[in-house]
Design an enzyme around this catalytic site. Structure first.
Site, short mmCIF file in Angstrom:
data_model
loop_
_atom_site.label_atom_id
_atom_site.label_comp_id
_atom_site.label_asym_id
_atom_site.label_seq_id
_atom_site.Cartn_x
_atom_site.Cartn_y
_atom_site.Cartn_z
CB SER A 146 11.10 6.04 10.57
OG SER A 146 9.63 5.95 10.58
CG ASP A 288 9.12 12.21 5.38
OD1 ASP A 288 7.81 11.62 5.39
OD2 ASP A 288 9.98 11.75 6.12
CG HIS A 318 8.73 8.08 6.06
ND1 HIS A 318 9.18 9.01 7.10
CD2 HIS A 318 8.84 6.80 7.06
CE1 HIS A 318 9.43 8.66 8.45
NE2 HIS A 318 9.19 7.32 8.30
C1 ACO Z 1 6.76 4.30 10.61
C2 ACO Z 1 7.78 3.29 10.21
O1 ACO Z 1 7.61 2.15 10.31
S1 ACO Z 1 8.62 3.82 9.13
C3 ACO Z 1 9.29 2.56 8.27
C4 ACO Z 1 8.28 2.55 6.76
N1 ACO Z 1 9.05 2.07 5.82
C5 ACO Z 1 8.79 0.79 5.72
O2 ACO Z 1 8.22 -0.13 6.47
C6 ACO Z 1 9.51 0.52 4.70
C7 ACO Z 1 8.68 0.47 3.51
N2 ACO Z 1 9.15 0.02 2.45
C8 ACO Z 1 9.58 -1.23 1.75
O3 ACO Z 1 9.18 -2.07 2.41
C9 ACO Z 1 10.24 -1.24 0.52
O4 ACO Z 1 9.86 -2.34 -0.08
C10 ACO Z 1 11.86 -1.26 0.74
C11 ACO Z 1 12.30 0.11 1.22
C12 ACO Z 1 12.39 -2.21 1.76
C13 ACO Z 1 12.61 -1.53 -0.57
O5 ACO Z 1 12.14 -0.60 -1.71
P1 ACO Z 1 12.28 -1.12 -3.27
O6 ACO Z 1 13.53 -1.42 -3.40
O7 ACO Z 1 12.02 0.36 -3.84
O8 ACO Z 1 11.16 -1.79 -3.48
P2 ACO Z 1 9.39 -1.75 -3.62
O9 ACO Z 1 8.95 -0.66 -3.03
O10 ACO Z 1 9.59 -1.28 -5.34
O11 ACO Z 1 8.99 -3.08 -3.46
C14 ACO Z 1 9.62 -4.26 -4.21
C15 ACO Z 1 8.77 -5.45 -4.12
O12 ACO Z 1 7.49 -5.06 -4.60
C16 ACO Z 1 7.40 -6.00 -5.86
N3 ACO Z 1 6.71 -5.16 -6.91
C17 ACO Z 1 7.28 -4.14 -7.41
N4 ACO Z 1 6.33 -3.52 -8.37
C18 ACO Z 1 5.33 -4.46 -8.40
C19 ACO Z 1 4.17 -4.45 -9.24
N5 ACO Z 1 3.75 -3.59 -10.28
N6 ACO Z 1 3.12 -5.71 -8.91
C20 ACO Z 1 3.48 -6.45 -7.79
N7 ACO Z 1 4.52 -6.64 -7.30
C21 ACO Z 1 5.41 -5.33 -7.33
C22 ACO Z 1 8.58 -6.45 -6.04
O13 ACO Z 1 8.76 -7.63 -6.71
C23 ACO Z 1 9.30 -6.53 -4.81
O14 ACO Z 1 8.96 -7.68 -4.27
P3 ACO Z 1 9.77 -8.57 -3.01
O15 ACO Z 1 9.88 -7.45 -1.94
O16 ACO Z 1 8.71 -9.54 -2.55
O17 ACO Z 1 11.01 -8.97 -3.55
#
Ligand code: ACO
Length: 337
Positions: A146, A288, A318
């Protein structure tokens, strides 16, 4: 291999106190180094504290690893806390700490440099100055995902002799204008919040909007296709609890001004691929929404050095670089071999 600390380089600027932890032949240093940089959008040189993690086999070649704007230097475990790329950066993992030494910094913000805007070139210069200060003549590789891929390109363009190869995931020589448009609205929301004393609420909303661009259509379709629910006096869509949760979590660990500067830095990024001679492996995700494969094809065509492009199928868009660790591991092993 016997773990031994590499000596600190002789530098005119004394390093701040640092922490060492040696476990099973590995050396870990999580420290701060004061460096002198001349930022692109500033006038003249200034000193800045760069926070870094440098860990792995003590005498092994260094691999720089940098992630997205919200990633920290803690790419792998330190003091028992898992890193953000733990599955791929560890002893015996694809980026094998028994065979290399990983270096990662916390991104600099505009405030750190006392400038209005920070560039991917500034981050690249900070990493180059850090290599120098640590006595690392040349990095074995720069693995960037990224924004980290953008900085890796800026690094190779400005310091071609300081790195042997690039591994670039979900990042290109310029941002796509549609992705910039989406980030521009996110920054508008945060500026509005700052102006009205609601910075946290605004940052949370901006993050919610960002999250809708980080994942893929297929995954959102599968997870959030249910019916709206009448709750608290209004209809709530199935996706809303998830987005609000992501917004809240982001506010706990991120600051509005830092977000503004780093988000803008993505949109100011531009390098000329023809200036980069470094052998490169590009990795893209077909789903992506931020970095289209067409931009990676253009980057592959224009890079001066030998370049391969690997395209991964994933429902995660992404975020594939964080989620698709099983698909990424063999690619990283091959690229770093
Ligand atoms: C330009 C740039 O900076 S590029 C970088 C861009 N990308 C990022 O910043 C990363 C963004 N993505 C994340 O942060 C993601 O959470 C990851 C990749 C770290 C993990 O992905 P996943 O394991 O698939 O987690 P997911 O997206 O389902 O989120 C999980 C969280 O959402 C919560 N959640 C999931 N579904 C729900 C729902 N229906 N209601 C409420 N909360 C929910 C989970 O309890 C979990 O909470 P926690 O993190 O506090 O334990």
């Amino acid at each position: 291999m016997t773990a031994q600390l590499q000596p600190l380089s002789t530098s005119s600027v004394a390093p701040l106190p640092w922490v060492d932890a040696r476990k099973g032949g590995l050396t870990s240093r999580r420290s701060t180094r004061q460096l002198v940089l001349s930022p692109k959008y500033g006038h003249g040189a200034r000193s800045v504290d760069v926070r870094y993690l440098w860990c792995g086999a003590a005498d092994a070649p260094t691999v720089i690893v940098q992630g997205g704007i919200s990633a920290s230097r803690d790419v792998t475990a330190f003091d028992g806390t898992e890193g953000w790329w733990q599955a791929l950066v560890d002893s015996g993992a694809a980026i094998d700490l028994d065979r290399c030494r990983v270096l990662s910094i916390d991104w600099l913000g505009a405030d750190d440099l006392g400038v209005e805007a920070i560039s991917s070139e500034d981050q690249a210069d900070a990493l180059a100055a850090l290599l120098d200060a640590l006595g690392i003549h040349r990095a074995h590789a720069f693995v960037g995902a990224s924004y980290g891929a953008m900085v890796a390109l800026a690094f190779a363009a400005r310091h071609p002799r300081a790195v042997d190869r690039l591994v670039l995931l979900a990042g290109a020589h310029r941002p796509h204008p549609l992705a910039s448009a989406q980030r521009s609205v996110q920054r508008g929301i945060v500026r509005l919040g700052l102006a009205h004393g609601q910075a946290d609420e605004a940052l949370a909303l901006a993050r919610q909007l960002a999250v809708t661009t980080y994942r893929g259509r297929e995954e959102f379709g599968r997870r959030f296709a249910g019916a709206p629910e009448f709750r608290g006096g209004r209809f709530r869509l199935p996706v809303e609890d998830y987005l609000e949760h992501q917004g809240r979590r982001f506010v706990e660990r991120f600051d509005a001004r830092r977000f503004l500067a780093l988000s803008e830095s993505i949109d100011l990024h531009e390098v000329t691929p023809e200036r980069i001679p470094t052998p490169s492996t590009l990795v893209g995700f077909a789903s992506d929404l931020l970095v289209p494969l067409a931009d990676l094809c253009e980057l592959q065509r224009r890079l001066h050095g030998p370049t391969t492009l690997e395209v991964l199928e994933s429902p995660y868009g992404h975020d594939g670089f964080l989620k698709e660790t099983h698909q990424l591991a063999p690619l990283l092993r091959a690229a770093l071999a």
